[in-house]
Design a protein around this motif. Structure first.
Motif, PDB file in Angstrom:
ATOM      1  N   PHE A   1      24.429   9.402 -31.534  1.00 59.48           N
ATOM      2  CA  PHE A   1      24.155   9.097 -30.124  1.00 59.48           C
ATOM      3  C   PHE A   1      24.703   7.714 -29.771  1.00 59.48           C
ATOM      4  O   PHE A   1      25.236   7.506 -28.686  1.00 59.48           O
ATOM      5  CB  PHE A   1      22.656   9.169 -29.829  1.00 59.48           C
ATOM      6  N   CYS A   2      24.574   6.799 -30.703  1.00 63.64           N
ATOM      7  CA  CYS A   2      25.079   5.448 -30.461  1.00 63.64           C
ATOM      8  C   CYS A   2      26.583   5.464 -30.252  1.00 63.64           C
ATOM      9  O   CYS A   2      27.110   4.816 -29.361  1.00 63.64           O
ATOM     10  CB  CYS A   2      24.704   4.545 -31.641  1.00 63.64           C
ATOM     11  N   LYS A   3      27.265   6.252 -31.076  1.00 63.02           N
ATOM     12  CA  LYS A   3      28.730   6.308 -30.986  1.00 63.02           C
ATOM     13  C   LYS A   3      29.208   6.794 -29.632  1.00 63.02           C
ATOM     14  O   LYS A   3      30.241   6.353 -29.138  1.00 63.02           O
ATOM     15  CB  LYS A   3      29.296   7.221 -32.076  1.00 63.02           C
ATOM     16  N   ILE A   4      28.486   7.743 -29.039  1.00 65.18           N
ATOM     17  CA  ILE A   4      28.937   8.231 -27.745  1.00 65.18           C
ATOM     18  C   ILE A   4      28.326   7.427 -26.600  1.00 65.18           C
ATOM     19  O   ILE A   4      28.483   7.779 -25.438  1.00 65.18           O
ATOM     20  CB  ILE A   4      28.654   9.736 -27.549  1.00 65.18           C
ATOM     21  N   GLY A   5      27.645   6.357 -26.954  1.00 66.62           N
ATOM     22  CA  GLY A   5      27.156   5.446 -25.921  1.00 66.62           C
ATOM     23  C   GLY A   5      25.823   5.814 -25.299  1.00 66.62           C
ATOM     24  O   GLY A   5      25.438   5.233 -24.291  1.00 66.62           O
ATOM     25  N   ARG A   6      25.133   6.781 -25.896  1.00 66.69           N
ATOM     26  CA  ARG A   6      23.825   7.128 -25.326  1.00 66.69           C
ATOM     27  C   ARG A   6      22.732   6.299 -25.982  1.00 66.69           C
ATOM     28  O   ARG A   6      21.928   6.792 -26.784  1.00 66.69           O
ATOM     29  CB  ARG A   6      23.569   8.631 -25.460  1.00 66.69           C
ATOM     30  N   CYS A   7      22.738   5.053 -25.594  1.00 73.24           N
ATOM     31  CA  CYS A   7      21.890   4.075 -26.265  1.00 73.24           C
ATOM     32  C   CYS A   7      20.409   4.291 -25.998  1.00 73.24           C
ATOM     33  O   CYS A   7      19.571   4.036 -26.857  1.00 73.24           O
ATOM     34  CB  CYS A   7      22.308   2.680 -25.842  1.00 73.24           C
ATOM     35  N   LEU A   8      20.092   4.775 -24.808  1.00 73.59           N
ATOM     36  CA  LEU A   8      18.679   5.007 -24.500  1.00 73.59           C
ATOM     37  C   LEU A   8      18.088   6.070 -25.417  1.00 73.59           C
ATOM     38  O   LEU A   8      16.939   5.987 -25.829  1.00 73.59           O
ATOM     39  CB  LEU A   8      18.509   5.430 -23.039  1.00 73.59           C
ATOM     40  N   MET A   9      18.925   7.055 -25.718  1.00 74.34           N
ATOM     41  CA  MET A   9      18.490   8.121 -26.608  1.00 74.34           C
ATOM     42  C   MET A   9      18.190   7.553 -27.997  1.00 74.34           C
ATOM     43  O   MET A   9      17.248   7.993 -28.657  1.00 74.34           O
ATOM     44  CB  MET A   9      19.598   9.172 -26.683  1.00 74.34           C
ATOM     45  N   VAL A  10      18.994   6.600 -28.423  1.00 74.02           N
ATOM     46  CA  VAL A  10      18.751   5.970 -29.724  1.00 74.02           C
ATOM     47  C   VAL A  10      17.385   5.291 -29.729  1.00 74.02           C
ATOM     48  O   VAL A  10      16.600   5.441 -30.662  1.00 74.02           O
ATOM     49  CB  VAL A  10      19.842   4.929 -30.046  1.00 74.02           C
ATOM     50  N   LEU A  11      17.103   4.595 -28.662  1.00 75.36           N
ATOM     51  CA  LEU A  11      15.824   3.896 -28.596  1.00 75.36           C
ATOM     52  C   LEU A  11      14.663   4.887 -28.573  1.00 75.36           C
ATOM     53  O   LEU A  11      13.627   4.667 -29.192  1.00 75.36           O
ATOM     54  CB  LEU A  11      15.785   3.000 -27.353  1.00 75.36           C
ATOM     55  N   LYS A  12      14.889   6.000 -27.879  1.00 77.16           N
ATOM     56  CA  LYS A  12      13.840   7.022 -27.831  1.00 77.16           C
ATOM     57  C   LYS A  12      13.582   7.584 -29.228  1.00 77.16           C
ATOM     58  O   LYS A  12      12.440   7.708 -29.653  1.00 77.16           O
ATOM     59  CB  LYS A  12      14.250   8.152 -26.884  1.00 77.16           C
ATOM     60  N   LEU A  13      14.661   7.900 -29.932  1.00 75.02           N
ATOM     61  CA  LEU A  13      14.512   8.439 -31.279  1.00 75.02           C
ATOM     62  C   LEU A  13      13.826   7.441 -32.199  1.00 75.02           C
ATOM     63  O   LEU A  13      13.010   7.798 -33.043  1.00 75.02           O
ATOM     64  CB  LEU A  13      15.887   8.810 -31.844  1.00 75.02           C
ATOM     65  N   PHE A  14      14.185   6.190 -32.009  1.00 76.18           N
ATOM     66  CA  PHE A  14      13.589   5.141 -32.834  1.00 76.18           C
ATOM     67  C   PHE A  14      12.086   5.085 -32.616  1.00 76.18           C
ATOM     68  O   PHE A  14      11.307   5.035 -33.573  1.00 76.18           O
ATOM     69  CB  PHE A  14      14.245   3.798 -32.494  1.00 76.18           C
ATOM     70  N   SER A  15      11.676   5.163 -31.358  1.00 79.62           N
ATOM     71  CA  SER A  15      10.233   5.088 -31.124  1.00 79.62           C
ATOM     72  C   SER A  15       9.548   6.382 -31.586  1.00 79.62           C
ATOM     73  O   SER A  15       8.427   6.343 -32.079  1.00 79.62           O
ATOM     74  CB  SER A  15       9.931   4.767 -29.662  1.00 79.62           C
ATOM     75  N   ASP A  16      10.253   7.520 -31.485  1.00 77.74           N
ATOM     76  CA  ASP A  16       9.713   8.767 -32.040  1.00 77.74           C
ATOM     77  C   ASP A  16       9.419   8.608 -33.524  1.00 77.74           C
ATOM     78  O   ASP A  16       8.362   8.991 -34.007  1.00 77.74           O
ATOM     79  CB  ASP A  16      10.738   9.904 -31.912  1.00 77.74           C
TER      80      ASP A  16
ATOM     81  N   ASP B   1      21.376  19.823 -30.128  1.00 78.97           N
ATOM     82  CA  ASP B   1      20.852  20.762 -31.123  1.00 78.97           C
ATOM     83  C   ASP B   1      20.310  20.011 -32.329  1.00 78.97           C
ATOM     84  O   ASP B   1      19.265  20.374 -32.873  1.00 78.97           O
ATOM     85  CB  ASP B   1      21.959  21.725 -31.574  1.00 78.97           C
ATOM     86  N   ALA B   2      21.040  18.976 -32.730  1.00 79.31           N
ATOM     87  CA  ALA B   2      20.598  18.181 -33.874  1.00 79.31           C
ATOM     88  C   ALA B   2      19.244  17.558 -33.569  1.00 79.31           C
ATOM     89  O   ALA B   2      18.343  17.556 -34.403  1.00 79.31           O
ATOM     90  CB  ALA B   2      21.615  17.094 -34.189  1.00 79.31           C
ATOM     91  N   TYR B   3      19.138  17.066 -32.372  1.00 78.95           N
ATOM     92  CA  TYR B   3      17.884  16.448 -31.947  1.00 78.95           C
ATOM     93  C   TYR B   3      16.736  17.455 -32.013  1.00 78.95           C
ATOM     94  O   TYR B   3      15.659  17.158 -32.490  1.00 78.95           O
ATOM     95  CB  TYR B   3      18.058  15.906 -30.526  1.00 78.95           C
ATOM     96  N   ARG B   4      17.018  18.656 -31.532  1.00 74.06           N
ATOM     97  CA  ARG B   4      15.993  19.701 -31.547  1.00 74.06           C
ATOM     98  C   ARG B   4      15.550  20.022 -32.981  1.00 74.06           C
ATOM     99  O   ARG B   4      14.376  20.152 -33.268  1.00 74.06           O
ATOM    100  CB  ARG B   4      16.540  20.967 -30.868  1.00 74.06           C
ATOM    101  N   GLN B   5      16.522  20.134 -33.872  1.00 74.62           N
ATOM    102  CA  GLN B   5      16.184  20.392 -35.273  1.00 74.62           C
ATOM    103  C   GLN B   5      15.313  19.286 -35.848  1.00 74.62           C
ATOM    104  O   GLN B   5      14.376  19.532 -36.597  1.00 74.62           O
ATOM    105  CB  GLN B   5      17.462  20.509 -36.114  1.00 74.62           C
ATOM    106  N   LEU B   6      15.672  18.075 -35.491  1.00 72.71           N
ATOM    107  CA  LEU B   6      14.943  16.917 -35.981  1.00 72.71           C
ATOM    108  C   LEU B   6      13.484  16.995 -35.562  1.00 72.71           C
ATOM    109  O   LEU B   6      12.570  16.755 -36.346  1.00 72.71           O
ATOM    110  CB  LEU B   6      15.595  15.681 -35.371  1.00 72.71           C
TER     111      LEU B   6
END
Length: 277
Positions: free
Chosen positions: A116-131, A89-94
């Motif tokens: 996302f990093c804390k729960i280990g979803r590192c790929l998502m972090v990279l995606k957000l970073f490139s976004d 949901d946070a991602y969607r708001q963002l």
RNA sequence: ACGUCUGACCCGAC
């Protein structure tokens, strides 16, 4: 408005949300229409209570009620969603809100990315970073640190190190600590020492976190005297040891059979007025 | 009014 807002804050901190909502209505009727500050206080309280649907409708109805959510309103909302573990949901708001201003956006991105990093979803972090970069939102050093942390967690240390050493990448002591810890965790102790020297050559002063990692590392290798040396050095550099460093060193001493040293360090800790937990 | 990054141990879940 200020007076009412103070009362509102008080009610919210007491958890009296129903009363807070009544107060908002009262304000609207008595000629002191609540502004975004007032609504943000309410939104924060609702988030802490998990009433996200209500927050959503308050934001949606804002225009008809005569106020305009600002950057901070969405930051509170996004922060609340993250703390509640509702990262999607946070991602969607963002995605929907990045246009309210770069300031909130990068702070809010940092929160979502670090969650996302804390729960280990590192790929998502990279995606957000490139976004972020695609949208032209400026990243700060903390953003980079979160990315470095994610890469380390995902075992991509080589990539993390390249990033840190690339031109235009702003690093600080946290960046180095993160990278050093990453190399410690995969057991590459040589690289840890190398990075430690490199950070010093770049005039970045090691802090308690740095020394803790080194102490833990040396203890895990059975090199208690080196750990003690690091501990002493941190004190020589003017750092005040905290409970965590003491625990790391004392634990290391006892695990390696250095009972005397362990007790000596414990004594020092007590002498410093720290209470064992 | 939001205040986002890194370290020891313990505990719980799997």
């Amino acid at each position: 408005v200020c007076t009412y807002t103070s009362v509102l804050k008080g009610l919210c901190s007491l958890g009296r949300i129903a009363d807070a909502k009544k107060l908002i209505e009262l304000m609207r009727r008595c000629g002191c229409p609540p502004n975004s500050v007032a609504y943000n206080i309410l939104i924060d309280a609702l988030c802490k209570n998990g009433n996200f649907d209500e927050v959503d409708s308050i934001l949606k109805e804002s225009e008809s009620k005569g106020w305009k959510p600002n950057a901070i309103s969405y930051h509170i909302y996004i922060n609340g969603l993250c703390k509640a573990g509702k990262l999607e949901d946070a991602y969607r708001q963002l995605e929907q809100r990045f246009d309210v201003g770069w300031d909130v956006s990068f702070r809010s991105y940092n929160i979502v990315m670090s969650s996302f990093c804390k729960i280990g979803r590192c790929l998502m972090v990279l995606k957000l970073f490139s976004d972020m970069l695609k949208k032209g939102i400026d990243a700060d050093t903390r953003t980079y640190n979160i990315v470095v942390h994610s890469l380390c967690k995902a075992g991509k240390l080589r990539k993390a190190k390249c990033m840190v050493h690339s031109r235009g990448f702003s690093v600080n002591v946290v960046t180095y600590n993160t990278l050093i810890n990453g190399y410690y965790r995969i057991g590459n102790y040589l690289e840890v020492e190398h990075l430690y020297h490199r950070m010093k050559s770049e005039k970045i002063k090691p802090d308690i976190f740095t020394y803790t990692i080194l102490i833990v590392m040396f203890c895990s290798q059975g090199r208690v005297s080196m750990a003690k040396y690091c501990f002493d050095e941190s004190i020589r550099k003017g750092l005040l040891p905290d409970l965590v460093v003491y625990s790391a060193l004392i634990n290391g001493c006892f695990k390696n059979g250095e009972l005397h040293l362990g007790l000596e360090v414990l004594d020092r800790m007590l002498g410093q007025g720290l209470i064992p937990n």
